[in-house]
Design a protein around this motif. Structure first.
Motif, PDB file in Angstrom:
ATOM      1  N   LYS A   1     -17.469   9.040 -33.249  1.00 33.44           N
ATOM      2  CA  LYS A   1     -16.124   9.584 -33.500  1.00 33.44           C
ATOM      3  C   LYS A   1     -15.479   8.929 -34.717  1.00 33.44           C
ATOM      4  O   LYS A   1     -14.389   9.318 -35.135  1.00 33.44           O
ATOM      5  N   TRP A   2     -16.170   7.916 -35.293  1.00 35.90           N
ATOM      6  CA  TRP A   2     -15.587   7.157 -36.391  1.00 35.90           C
ATOM      7  C   TRP A   2     -16.154   7.636 -37.724  1.00 35.90           C
ATOM      8  O   TRP A   2     -17.255   7.277 -38.100  1.00 35.90           O
ATOM      9  N   SER A   3     -15.381   8.458 -38.428  1.00 34.49           N
ATOM     10  CA  SER A   3     -15.755   8.855 -39.783  1.00 34.49           C
ATOM     11  C   SER A   3     -15.379   7.743 -40.756  1.00 34.49           C
ATOM     12  O   SER A   3     -14.678   6.790 -40.395  1.00 34.49           O
ATOM     13  N   PHE A   4     -15.851   7.864 -42.001  1.00 39.95           N
ATOM     14  CA  PHE A   4     -15.527   6.853 -42.997  1.00 39.95           C
ATOM     15  C   PHE A   4     -14.014   6.771 -43.205  1.00 39.95           C
ATOM     16  O   PHE A   4     -13.453   5.674 -43.330  1.00 39.95           O
ATOM     17  N   TRP A   5     -13.336   7.909 -43.223  1.00 38.08           N
ATOM     18  CA  TRP A   5     -11.891   7.920 -43.441  1.00 38.08           C
ATOM     19  C   TRP A   5     -11.160   7.253 -42.279  1.00 38.08           C
ATOM     20  O   TRP A   5     -10.196   6.496 -42.478  1.00 38.08           O
ATOM     21  N   LYS A   6     -11.601   7.502 -41.036  1.00 40.00           N
ATOM     22  CA  LYS A   6     -10.969   6.859 -39.886  1.00 40.00           C
ATOM     23  C   LYS A   6     -11.180   5.351 -39.927  1.00 40.00           C
ATOM     24  O   LYS A   6     -10.275   4.582 -39.589  1.00 40.00           O
ATOM     25  N   LEU A   7     -12.376   4.918 -40.331  1.00 38.37           N
ATOM     26  CA  LEU A   7     -12.641   3.487 -40.448  1.00 38.37           C
ATOM     27  C   LEU A   7     -11.779   2.864 -41.542  1.00 38.37           C
ATOM     28  O   LEU A   7     -11.263   1.752 -41.386  1.00 38.37           O
ATOM     29  N   PHE A   8     -11.609   3.592 -42.648  1.00 43.49           N
ATOM     30  CA  PHE A   8     -10.775   3.095 -43.746  1.00 43.49           C
ATOM     31  C   PHE A   8      -9.324   2.954 -43.289  1.00 43.49           C
ATOM     32  O   PHE A   8      -8.663   1.935 -43.555  1.00 43.49           O
ATOM     33  N   THR A   9      -8.825   3.969 -42.588  1.00 36.68           N
ATOM     34  CA  THR A   9      -7.452   3.928 -42.082  1.00 36.68           C
ATOM     35  C   THR A   9      -7.276   2.795 -41.082  1.00 36.68           C
ATOM     36  O   THR A   9      -6.252   2.096 -41.080  1.00 36.68           O
ATOM     37  N   TYR A  10      -8.279   2.602 -40.231  1.00 40.39           N
ATOM     38  CA  TYR A  10      -8.236   1.536 -39.232  1.00 40.39           C
ATOM     39  C   TYR A  10      -8.207   0.168 -39.921  1.00 40.39           C
ATOM     40  O   TYR A  10      -7.448  -0.728 -39.522  1.00 40.39           O
ATOM     41  N   ALA A  11      -9.025   0.013 -40.968  1.00 44.79           N
ATOM     42  CA  ALA A  11      -9.049  -1.254 -41.704  1.00 44.79           C
ATOM     43  C   ALA A  11      -7.712  -1.500 -42.406  1.00 44.79           C
ATOM     44  O   ALA A  11      -7.196  -2.626 -42.407  1.00 44.79           O
ATOM     45  N   LEU A  12      -7.148  -0.450 -42.997  1.00 41.66           N
ATOM     46  CA  LEU A  12      -5.850  -0.579 -43.657  1.00 41.66           C
ATOM     47  C   LEU A  12      -4.773  -0.982 -42.665  1.00 41.66           C
ATOM     48  O   LEU A  12      -3.916  -1.838 -42.960  1.00 41.66           O
ATOM     49  N   ASN A  13      -4.822  -0.405 -41.477  1.00 39.95           N
ATOM     50  CA  ASN A  13      -3.865  -0.774 -40.436  1.00 39.95           C
ATOM     51  C   ASN A  13      -4.004  -2.242 -40.067  1.00 39.95           C
ATOM     52  O   ASN A  13      -3.005  -2.939 -39.857  1.00 39.95           O
ATOM     53  N   GLY A  14      -5.249  -2.736 -40.018  1.00 36.50           N
ATOM     54  CA  GLY A  14      -5.468  -4.139 -39.702  1.00 36.50           C
ATOM     55  C   GLY A  14      -4.894  -5.068 -40.759  1.00 36.50           C
ATOM     56  O   GLY A  14      -4.264  -6.090 -40.441  1.00 36.50           O
ATOM     57  N   ILE A  15      -5.094  -4.714 -42.025  1.00 35.17           N
ATOM     58  CA  ILE A  15      -4.585  -5.544 -43.123  1.00 35.17           C
ATOM     59  C   ILE A  15      -3.059  -5.598 -43.096  1.00 35.17           C
ATOM     60  O   ILE A  15      -2.452  -6.668 -43.209  1.00 35.17           O
ATOM     61  N   ILE A  16      -2.435  -4.450 -42.912  1.00 32.19           N
ATOM     62  CA  ILE A  16      -0.974  -4.394 -42.923  1.00 32.19           C
ATOM     63  C   ILE A  16      -0.382  -5.053 -41.678  1.00 32.19           C
ATOM     64  O   ILE A  16       0.685  -5.678 -41.733  1.00 32.19           O
ATOM     65  N   SER A  17      -1.096  -4.946 -40.546  1.00 34.80           N
ATOM     66  CA  SER A  17      -0.585  -5.506 -39.298  1.00 34.80           C
ATOM     67  C   SER A  17      -0.636  -7.023 -39.268  1.00 34.80           C
ATOM     68  O   SER A  17       0.169  -7.656 -38.579  1.00 34.80           O
ATOM     69  N   PHE A  18      -1.581  -7.624 -40.017  1.00 36.47           N
ATOM     70  CA  PHE A  18      -1.778  -9.065 -39.895  1.00 36.47           C
ATOM     71  C   PHE A  18      -1.676  -9.824 -41.215  1.00 36.47           C
ATOM     72  O   PHE A  18      -2.145 -10.950 -41.311  1.00 36.47           O
ATOM     73  N   SER A  19      -1.054  -9.212 -42.213  1.00 33.25           N
ATOM     74  CA  SER A  19      -0.821  -9.927 -43.463  1.00 33.25           C
ATOM     75  C   SER A  19       0.302  -9.271 -44.249  1.00 33.25           C
ATOM     76  O   SER A  19       0.404  -8.044 -44.310  1.00 33.25           O
ATOM     77  N   ASP A  20       1.156 -10.106 -44.844  1.00 32.11           N
ATOM     78  CA  ASP A  20       2.193  -9.594 -45.743  1.00 32.11           C
ATOM     79  C   ASP A  20       1.841  -9.893 -47.204  1.00 32.11           C
ATOM     80  O   ASP A  20       2.680  -9.747 -48.091  1.00 32.11           O
ATOM     81  N   LEU A  21       0.590 -10.312 -47.437  1.00 29.70           N
ATOM     82  CA  LEU A  21       0.175 -10.635 -48.803  1.00 29.70           C
ATOM     83  C   LEU A  21       0.300  -9.454 -49.766  1.00 29.70           C
ATOM     84  O   LEU A  21       0.680  -9.658 -50.926  1.00 29.70           O
TER      85      LEU A  21
END
Length: 308
Positions: free
Chosen positions: A206-226
């Motif tokens: 169920k994980w397309s490349f775009w969904k994985l990219f969005t998921y990774a972006l969510n992780g970066i924004i959720s756990f860093s303000d850099l």
């Protein structure tokens, strides 16, 4: 000792029978103390009807949560953790890529090592393509550099938690959830074991490349303000460069008079700064969007029905 096993399901109709039979056979020594919590995450096939059949055949061990629509795996995990009552809570997918035999190793390890609170499985050898592996490794390298918590490379949601860890996780009210980060953020001692990914029993990922990219972006924004800090720093640098360039233009004009030359350079500078502005506005917009989502205070998921 009660063991809760949380199983998110999205269009897993063809996998559920063999998954149930496999986990029952594998966990036979623990079976009297097992509860299986299936979460139907708005499947478009007959997943829920299949779960109803399994529940009717084994009401003692099976619990079913049926979402009103697809809210995503993160919401399904949270619903399963909230529903669980076990001293140990395991998370596993229904497609049989994660072999239930590892759950026994996790539970036995926690039973014999009281100073650990969680066991997580990771892949040493990934089976996906080199391109996808490269992007996943790049994500872990990046987020470990910019985040205050550690993300273990290739660690999955396939894990077993003690009750105190589960209680801590379900207290976190955030709606833009990134479980891999949350598991690390709560700070309990984790032991990592290697596991080998099996072939899917049926269906496709169920994980397309775009969904994985969005998921990774969510992780970066959720756990860093850099990213926000980089935006501010870049803005300061560009302002300084602009002031220096403006000073040079003024001096040249006073000494040599007004010149038409430099128009292409001016256009390039405008395009560059405009592009950077749009890029950093996009980063800011992501943080604002998540703040907006949190302030609306909508439920993370809606349960249409449940079987327990």
């Amino acid at each position: 000792m009660v063991i809760s096993i949380v199983i998110p399901c999205f269009n897993e109709e063809s996998n559920l029978d063999i998954f149930y039979n496999t986990i029952k056979k594998t966990m036979i020594n623990f079976w009297d103390n097992i509860e299986l919590i299936f979460i139907n995450d708005g499947s478009s096939d007959n997943t829920f009807h299949k779960l109803e059949q399994i529940y009717n055949e084994d009401k003692k061990h099976v619990r079913v949560i049926n979402f009103s629509r697809n809210f995503g795996k993160e919401a399904a995990l949270l619903a399963g953790l909230k529903k669980s009552v076990g001293d140990y809570v395991s998370i596993i997918d229904a497609d049989l890529q994660q072999n239930p035999k590892y759950l026994i190793k996790m539970i036995e390890f926690l039973e014999s090592n009281q100073d650990y609170d969680m066991v997580a499985a990771y892949q040493q050898m990934r089976k996906e393509g080199k391109v996808l592996t490269f992007f996943k490794n790049s994500f872990y390298n990046l987020i470990n550099r910019i985040s205050e918590i550690e993300f273990v490379k290739s660690a999955s949601d396939f894990r077993t938690l003690r009750r105190n860890v589960v209680d801590s996780i379900i207290k976190l009210p955030e709606r833009c959830r990134f479980s891999k980060g949350i598991f690390s953020w709560v700070g309990f001692k984790t032991y990592y074991i290697e596991y080998e990914v099996e072939d899917r029993n049926s269906g496709e990922s169920k994980w397309s490349f775009w969904k994985l990219f969005t998921y990774a972006l969510n992780g970066i924004i959720s756990f860093s303000d850099l990213p926000l800090k980089i935006s501010s720093f870049t803005g300061i640098i560009l302002c300084m460069i602009s002031l220096i360039y403006m000073t040079i233009i003024v001096i040249k004009t006073l000494i040599f008079g007004e010149a038409v030359a430099g128009f292409p350079t001016l256009i390039c500078v405008i395009l560059l700064t405009s592009g950077l502005q749009m890029f950093f506005m996009g980063i800011l917009g992501q943080y604002v969007a998540r703040t907006f989502t949190e302030t609306k205070n909508r439920p993370i998921y809606i349960v249409k029905s449940s079987l327990d």
